[in-house]
Design a protein around this motif. Structure first.
Motif, PDB file in Angstrom:
ATOM      1  N   MET A  50       0.825  -1.214   0.000  1.00  0.00           N
ATOM      2  CA  MET A  50       0.000   0.000   0.000  1.00  0.00           C
ATOM      3  C   MET A  50       0.855   1.258   0.000  1.00  0.00           C
ATOM      4  SD  MET A  50      -3.369  -0.906   2.326  1.00  0.00           S
ATOM      5  CE  MET A  50      -2.465  -1.536   3.741  1.00  0.00           C
ATOM      6  N   THR A  51       2.012   1.220   0.656  1.00  0.00           N
ATOM      7  CA  THR A  51       2.928   2.355   0.604  1.00  0.00           C
ATOM      8  C   THR A  51       3.415   2.575  -0.819  1.00  0.00           C
ATOM      9  OG1 THR A  51       3.651   1.905   2.876  1.00  0.00           O
ATOM     10  CG2 THR A  51       5.071   3.299   1.531  1.00  0.00           C
ATOM     11  N   SER A  52       3.764   1.495  -1.496  1.00  0.00           N
ATOM     12  CA  SER A  52       4.214   1.598  -2.890  1.00  0.00           C
ATOM     13  C   SER A  52       3.106   2.146  -3.785  1.00  0.00           C
ATOM     14  CB  SER A  52       4.678   0.222  -3.392  1.00  0.00           C
ATOM     15  OG  SER A  52       5.752  -0.270  -2.617  1.00  0.00           O
ATOM     16  N   ILE A  53       1.873   1.704  -3.558  1.00  0.00           N
ATOM     17  CA  ILE A  53       0.741   2.205  -4.343  1.00  0.00           C
ATOM     18  C   ILE A  53       0.529   3.698  -4.084  1.00  0.00           C
ATOM     19  CG2 ILE A  53      -1.770   2.098  -4.556  1.00  0.00           C
ATOM     20  CD1 ILE A  53      -1.536  -0.951  -4.120  1.00  0.00           C
ATOM     21  N   ALA A  54       0.657   4.111  -2.821  1.00  0.00           N
ATOM     22  CA  ALA A  54       0.465   5.519  -2.476  1.00  0.00           C
ATOM     23  C   ALA A  54       1.445   6.404  -3.229  1.00  0.00           C
ATOM     24  CB  ALA A  54       0.612   5.714  -0.969  1.00  0.00           C
ATOM     25  N   HIS A  55       2.684   5.942  -3.359  1.00  0.00           N
ATOM     26  CA  HIS A  55       3.698   6.736  -4.052  1.00  0.00           C
ATOM     27  C   HIS A  55       3.484   6.761  -5.566  1.00  0.00           C
ATOM     28  CE1 HIS A  55       5.990   7.679  -0.539  1.00  0.00           C
ATOM     29  NE2 HIS A  55       6.318   6.433  -0.271  1.00  0.00           N
ATOM     30  N   ALA A  56       2.774   5.775  -6.105  1.00  0.00           N
ATOM     31  CA  ALA A  56       2.625   5.658  -7.557  1.00  0.00           C
ATOM     32  C   ALA A  56       1.313   6.245  -8.078  1.00  0.00           C
ATOM     33  CB  ALA A  56       2.723   4.191  -7.967  1.00  0.00           C
ATOM     34  N   THR A  57       0.406   6.616  -7.192  1.00  0.00           N
ATOM     35  CA  THR A  57      -0.910   7.115  -7.593  1.00  0.00           C
ATOM     36  C   THR A  57      -1.142   8.509  -7.027  1.00  0.00           C
ATOM     37  OG1 THR A  57      -1.929   6.008  -5.685  1.00  0.00           O
ATOM     38  CG2 THR A  57      -1.915   4.803  -7.782  1.00  0.00           C
ATOM     39  N   ASP A  58      -2.207   9.157  -7.522  1.00  0.00           N
ATOM     40  CA  ASP A  58      -2.486  10.530  -7.112  1.00  0.00           C
ATOM     41  C   ASP A  58      -3.834  10.704  -6.420  1.00  0.00           C
ATOM     42  OD1 ASP A  58      -0.098  11.699  -8.274  1.00  0.00           O
ATOM     43  OD2 ASP A  58      -1.025  11.301 -10.223  1.00  0.00           O
ATOM     44  N   ASP A  59      -4.859  10.024  -6.906  1.00  0.00           N
ATOM     45  CA  ASP A  59      -6.214  10.319  -6.458  1.00  0.00           C
ATOM     46  C   ASP A  59      -6.971   9.136  -5.870  1.00  0.00           C
ATOM     47  OD1 ASP A  59      -6.108  13.046  -7.412  1.00  0.00           O
ATOM     48  OD2 ASP A  59      -6.251  12.217  -9.444  1.00  0.00           O
ATOM     49  N   VAL A  60      -6.672   7.928  -6.324  1.00  0.00           N
ATOM     50  CA  VAL A  60      -7.463   6.774  -5.902  1.00  0.00           C
ATOM     51  C   VAL A  60      -7.306   6.546  -4.400  1.00  0.00           C
ATOM     52  CG1 VAL A  60      -5.657   5.020  -6.310  1.00  0.00           C
ATOM     53  CG2 VAL A  60      -8.078   4.417  -6.590  1.00  0.00           C
ATOM     54  N   LEU A  61      -8.420   6.226  -3.730  1.00  0.00           N
ATOM     55  CA  LEU A  61      -8.367   5.878  -2.318  1.00  0.00           C
ATOM     56  C   LEU A  61      -7.683   4.526  -2.162  1.00  0.00           C
ATOM     57  CD1 LEU A  61     -11.999   6.888  -1.238  1.00  0.00           C
ATOM     58  CD2 LEU A  61      -9.913   8.261  -1.082  1.00  0.00           C
ATOM     59  N   ILE A  62      -6.981   4.339  -1.052  1.00  0.00           N
ATOM     60  CA  ILE A  62      -6.215   3.121  -0.815  1.00  0.00           C
ATOM     61  C   ILE A  62      -6.633   2.556   0.529  1.00  0.00           C
ATOM     62  CG2 ILE A  62      -3.901   2.145  -0.537  1.00  0.00           C
ATOM     63  CD1 ILE A  62      -2.917   4.712  -2.055  1.00  0.00           C
ATOM     64  N   GLY A  63      -7.011   1.280   0.550  1.00  0.00           N
ATOM     65  CA  GLY A  63      -7.470   0.703   1.807  1.00  0.00           C
ATOM     66  C   GLY A  63      -7.054  -0.734   1.990  1.00  0.00           C
ATOM     67  N   SER A  64      -7.105  -1.183   3.230  1.00  0.00           N
ATOM     68  CA  SER A  64      -6.844  -2.579   3.568  1.00  0.00           C
ATOM     69  C   SER A  64      -8.178  -3.300   3.714  1.00  0.00           C
ATOM     70  CB  SER A  64      -6.060  -2.682   4.881  1.00  0.00           C
ATOM     71  OG  SER A  64      -6.752  -2.044   5.948  1.00  0.00           O
ATOM     72  N   SER A  65      -8.312  -4.386   3.022  1.00  0.00           N
ATOM     73  CA  SER A  65      -9.525  -5.184   3.146  1.00  0.00           C
ATOM     74  C   SER A  65      -9.153  -6.661   2.965  1.00  0.00           C
ATOM     75  CB  SER A  65     -10.567  -4.798   2.114  1.00  0.00           C
ATOM     76  OG  SER A  65     -11.763  -5.540   2.295  1.00  0.00           O
ATOM     77  N   ILE A  66      -8.753  -7.277   4.090  1.00  0.00           N
ATOM     78  CA  ILE A  66      -8.658  -6.675   5.413  1.00  0.00           C
ATOM     79  C   ILE A  66      -7.288  -6.960   6.015  1.00  0.00           C
ATOM     80  CG2 ILE A  66     -11.117  -6.869   5.925  1.00  0.00           C
ATOM     81  CD1 ILE A  66     -10.265  -9.387   7.679  1.00  0.00           C
ATOM     82  N   MET A  67      -6.957  -6.195   7.097  1.00  0.00           N
ATOM     83  CA  MET A  67      -5.864  -6.560   7.984  1.00  0.00           C
ATOM     84  C   MET A  67      -6.500  -7.165   9.229  1.00  0.00           C
ATOM     85  SD  MET A  67      -3.562  -3.157   7.343  1.00  0.00           S
ATOM     86  CE  MET A  67      -2.074  -3.644   8.215  1.00  0.00           C
ATOM     87  N   ASN A  68      -5.937  -8.287   9.679  1.00  0.00           N
ATOM     88  CA  ASN A  68      -6.607  -9.015  10.766  1.00  0.00           C
ATOM     89  C   ASN A  68      -6.332  -8.389  12.130  1.00  0.00           C
ATOM     90  OD1 ASN A  68      -4.515 -10.596  12.430  1.00  0.00           O
ATOM     91  ND2 ASN A  68      -3.885 -11.068  10.328  1.00  0.00           N
ATOM     92  N   VAL A  69      -7.144  -8.752  13.107  1.00  0.00           N
ATOM     93  CA  VAL A  69      -7.060  -8.163  14.447  1.00  0.00           C
ATOM     94  C   VAL A  69      -6.315  -9.088  15.419  1.00  0.00           C
ATOM     95  CG1 VAL A  69      -9.121  -6.753  14.149  1.00  0.00           C
ATOM     96  CG2 VAL A  69      -9.354  -9.065  15.060  1.00  0.00           C
TER      97      VAL A  69
END
Length: 335
Positions: A50-69
């Protein structure tokens, strides 16, 4: 089509590289999808991707579905959410949930215990941390005090969505979460569970207009429609047969009890083809959107038009190739 927004649920299966996930997210942004969600199972960790995606994109929302508890403490999960929100310039959404005993016990070596209570405590603690509050919390699983987030808390705080399948778990998502992530539901069952979610919304005195219901739907749209449907049936059979009792029990609650047990038995006995064959055309259409692009779009509409579904997240079969994933992304691209 309905007013539901279209998201992308990046592949649960391992890809050849981190860059493959990044390329899919960039492609989703180019095609106009609103958000990309990334699951975390036993492949690459979701945070790095997700960090890599954040650096490569501008507008799309980024989320975890899912990270476990279970595998991260609630405080660490909140720290991670705050940091991902920073590196994505406020585009991060945290999706959490219990996963299932097969993964939590078999992979992480942690007792599954009471997933409802544990999820509730995680939501409470993560939200406190993300608000910048000092932790003063006494629960069944966690007793915390004396610390608050050392860096500046994100403003606004990332939303915390909850993945759930059973009625009580879905009610919990509505009562304590900012949204609900659903998977492997028929349109009729989605309508029933949305009632549970909205009952939770009322119990928590929340604003339903500020909460999102996101359905992750396995989709495959190819010119070779039979290939698309086989890949999708194979994916569904894997979840029911290999991922413990959660998905099997969910199918049983939705009127497919005999079929769910039949899939599980055949899969566990090594007869994978027979398990896949249990998914008749009607059954496959009840849980997925697959076939030629035209047929797949028609099937998708049944889910997108369910009252109360805010987002449909386009997922992909485990065995789909990069080219087949890209074809499916194009077929369902928002107009």
């Amino acid at each position: 089509m309905s007013e539901a927004d279209y998201h992308v649920h990046l592949p649960v299966a391992a890809q050849d590289s981190v860059q493959d996930f990044v390329d899919m997210a960039v492609r989703a942004e180019e095609l106009g999808y609103e958000a990309v969600w990334l699951p975390e199972t036993w492949g690459r960790d979701a945070v790095t991707i997700m960090t890599s995606i954040a650096h490569a994109t501008d507008d799309v929302l980024i989320g975890s579905s899912i990270m476990n508890v279970y595998s991260r403490s609630p405080a660490l999960l909140a720290q991670t959410a705050a940091t991902l929100d920073e590196v994505s310039d406020g585009r991060f959404r945290l999706g959490i949930g219990p996963s299932g005993p097969a993964v939590i016990e078999g992979w992480h070596g942690i007792d599954f215990g009471n997933p409802l209570r544990r999820t509730r405590e995680y939501v409470d603690i993560v939200k406190k941390v993300l608000r910048g509050d000092e932790l003063d919390y006494e629960g069944e699983y966690f007793n915390l005090s004396g610390f608050r987030l050392r860096c500046e808390a994100p403003d606004p705080a990332p939303r915390v969505d909850v993945a759930a399948m059973g009625p009580k778990a879905v009610e919990l998502a509505g009562r304590f979460g900012d949204g609900w992530h659903a998977i492997l539901f028929t349109p009729d069952a989605m309508a029933d569970r949305i009632e549970d979610f909205e009952r939770g919304t009322e119990l928590g005195d929340n604003d339903r207009g500020e909460q999102d219901v996101t359905l992750s739907l396995t989709c495959c749209a190819l010119e070779d429609g039979e290939r698309a449907r086989h890949l999708t049936a194979q994916h569904a059979a894997f979840y029911v047969g290999a991922m413990g009792t959660y998905y099997r029990d969910s199918l049983a609650r939705q009127g497919y009890e005999d079929e769910a047990h039949d899939v599980a038995a055949k899969w566990m006995n090594g007869d994978r083809d027979a398990a896949i064959d249990v998914f008749s055309d009607d059954m496959l259409d009840d849980f997925t959107a697959a076939g030629t692009p035209e047929r797949a779009r028609e099937e998708l509409a049944k889910f997108a038009e369910v009252d109360g579904v805010d987002n449909v997240s386009i997922g992909f079969p485990r065995a789909a190739s990069p080219a087949e994933i890209d074809a499916t992304l194009e077929a369902f691209a928002p107009e």
